[in-house]
Scaffold this active site. Sequence first.
Site, PDB file in Angstrom:
ATOM      1  CE  LYS A 128      -4.421  -1.479   1.932  1.00  0.00           C
ATOM      2  NZ  LYS A 128      -5.449  -1.222   2.943  1.00  0.00           N
ATOM      3  CE  LYS A 176      -5.992  -8.220  -1.352  1.00  0.00           C
ATOM      4  NZ  LYS A 176      -6.128  -7.950   0.030  1.00  0.00           N
ATOM      5  CE  LYS A 188     -14.419  -4.051   2.123  1.00  0.00           C
ATOM      6  NZ  LYS A 188     -14.340  -3.767   3.557  1.00  0.00           N
TER       7      LYS A 188
HETATM    8  P1  AMP Z   1     -11.270  -5.877   4.163  1.00  0.00           P
HETATM    9  O1  AMP Z   1     -11.923  -5.744   2.842  1.00  0.00           O
HETATM   10  O2  AMP Z   1      -9.812  -5.615   4.059  1.00  0.00           O
HETATM   11  O3  AMP Z   1     -11.940  -5.137   5.269  1.00  0.00           O
HETATM   12  O4  AMP Z   1     -11.377  -7.421   4.507  1.00  0.00           O
HETATM   13  C1  AMP Z   1     -12.429  -8.019   5.218  1.00  0.00           C
HETATM   14  C2  AMP Z   1     -12.276  -9.529   5.213  1.00  0.00           C
HETATM   15  O5  AMP Z   1     -12.410 -10.037   3.888  1.00  0.00           O
HETATM   16  C3  AMP Z   1     -10.913 -10.017   5.708  1.00  0.00           C
HETATM   17  O6  AMP Z   1     -11.103 -11.177   6.504  1.00  0.00           O
HETATM   18  C4  AMP Z   1     -10.176 -10.351   4.449  1.00  0.00           C
HETATM   19  O7  AMP Z   1      -9.199 -11.348   4.639  1.00  0.00           O
HETATM   20  C5  AMP Z   1     -11.299 -10.866   3.556  1.00  0.00           C
HETATM   21  N1  AMP Z   1     -10.982 -10.685   2.133  1.00  0.00           N
HETATM   22  C6  AMP Z   1     -10.685  -9.511   1.513  1.00  0.00           C
HETATM   23  N2  AMP Z   1     -10.458  -9.703   0.194  1.00  0.00           N
HETATM   24  C7  AMP Z   1     -10.623 -11.046  -0.035  1.00  0.00           C
HETATM   25  C8  AMP Z   1     -10.529 -11.875  -1.203  1.00  0.00           C
HETATM   26  N3  AMP Z   1     -10.252 -11.390  -2.407  1.00  0.00           N
HETATM   27  N4  AMP Z   1     -10.771 -13.212  -1.050  1.00  0.00           N
HETATM   28  C9  AMP Z   1     -11.068 -13.715   0.164  1.00  0.00           C
HETATM   29  N5  AMP Z   1     -11.169 -12.986   1.299  1.00  0.00           N
HETATM   30  C10 AMP Z   1     -10.953 -11.671   1.221  1.00  0.00           C
END
Ligand code: AMP
Length: 335
Positions: free
Chosen positions: A113, A195, A198
């Site tokens: 990041k 991956k 968001k």
């Molecule tokens: P965040 O979007 O960073 O707040 O992530 C929230 C949850 O979603 C966390 O447990 C991440 O590990 C999971 N996560 C985010 N992106 C992915 C993805 N592409 N595949 C699987 N899990 C994800």
Amino acid sequence: MDKKRVFSGIQPTGNTHLGNYLGAIKNWVAKQEEKENFFCVVDLHSLTVPQDPAQLRYETRSMAAILLAAGLDPEKCTIFIQSHVTAHAEGCWLLNCITPLGWLQRMTQYKDKSAKQESVLTGLLDYPVLMAGDIIFYDAHEVPVGEDQKQHVELARDIAQRFNSLYEQEFFVIPEPVIPEVGARVMGLDDPTNKMSKSLADKRGHAVRILDEPKEILRSFKRAVTDSGNEIVFSDDPEKAGVNNLLGIYKATTGKSEADVLADFADARGYGDLKKGVAEVVIEMLTPIRERYEYLMQDPAELDRLLAVGAEQARSVSQPKVDEMKQIMGLVLPG
Ligand code: AMP
Ligand code: TRP
């Protein structure tokens, strides 16, 4: 009698997508009966990159509504907003003062990041310490997250162990990451070597967002990158990453075995049929969530009431823990 404690968090910002659902939220919902659960909308984490205040406020409530719409039951788990419980920010400072800088500079998410930003905020570097506090101030044993958060949970273990050894007591529980067998790493539909994320969820064709309409979901899958062949197989071959991702999404969505997944596509006439089949099961899974979400968002006062109850429950666990920490570290509690 004593149930194992679970803690996990999700950032309120950005478009919540299929990776978040399959990698995290779906598993939180599935296990909520078995454990004592804390699920947190981590708005303080979102501040580690610049945010528009009105947008952040809206998205924080919206994220809480998504969690409820996905099936988290406030009778079975504590759902709250991180900034409502001041122990998180307060205790983070205490942890900062026992965490070596080098541990944070080594985090891959920070390196990725920060490399993409011109001006990096101190909070971005400190992000994993705040996250460690989230977990260990609740004495959580298990942290269900997607693959990308494993390193941060391991850092939380290191910080907990360091505190325990510095102050010569078993004060913090050492948490374990719990990574799902399927769905832990959903890849971008436009680029299956990266991956689903968001920060790219607004880019056309990258992600399926939890709140997308069926038509939009179908369109995203139809556009998904595959390969020039026609073989529908699970595979580690980078050439087949697109097809492998689609099959993985189908597997995580339906809960079927690999053999049953392949049997479902045995008569497929090409990738078009595969994409349509995957879109159908995803639409079926997400539609009721979107409908419940829209219903919940009509009553923000009820949402706020539920979140206030959650914050109170969370505070009753984490504030005494942080107070005890202060005592152990030599701070004088107000008399
Ligand atoms: P965040 O979007 O960073 O707040 O992530 C929230 C949850 O979603 C966390 O447990 C991440 O590990 C999971 N996560 C985010 N992106 C992915 C993805 N592409 N595949 C699987 N899990 C994800
Ligand atoms: N950093 C996590 C993510 O982006 C969110 C998070 C914050 C979290 N605190 C947590 C996850 C505590 C698990 C436990 O996905």
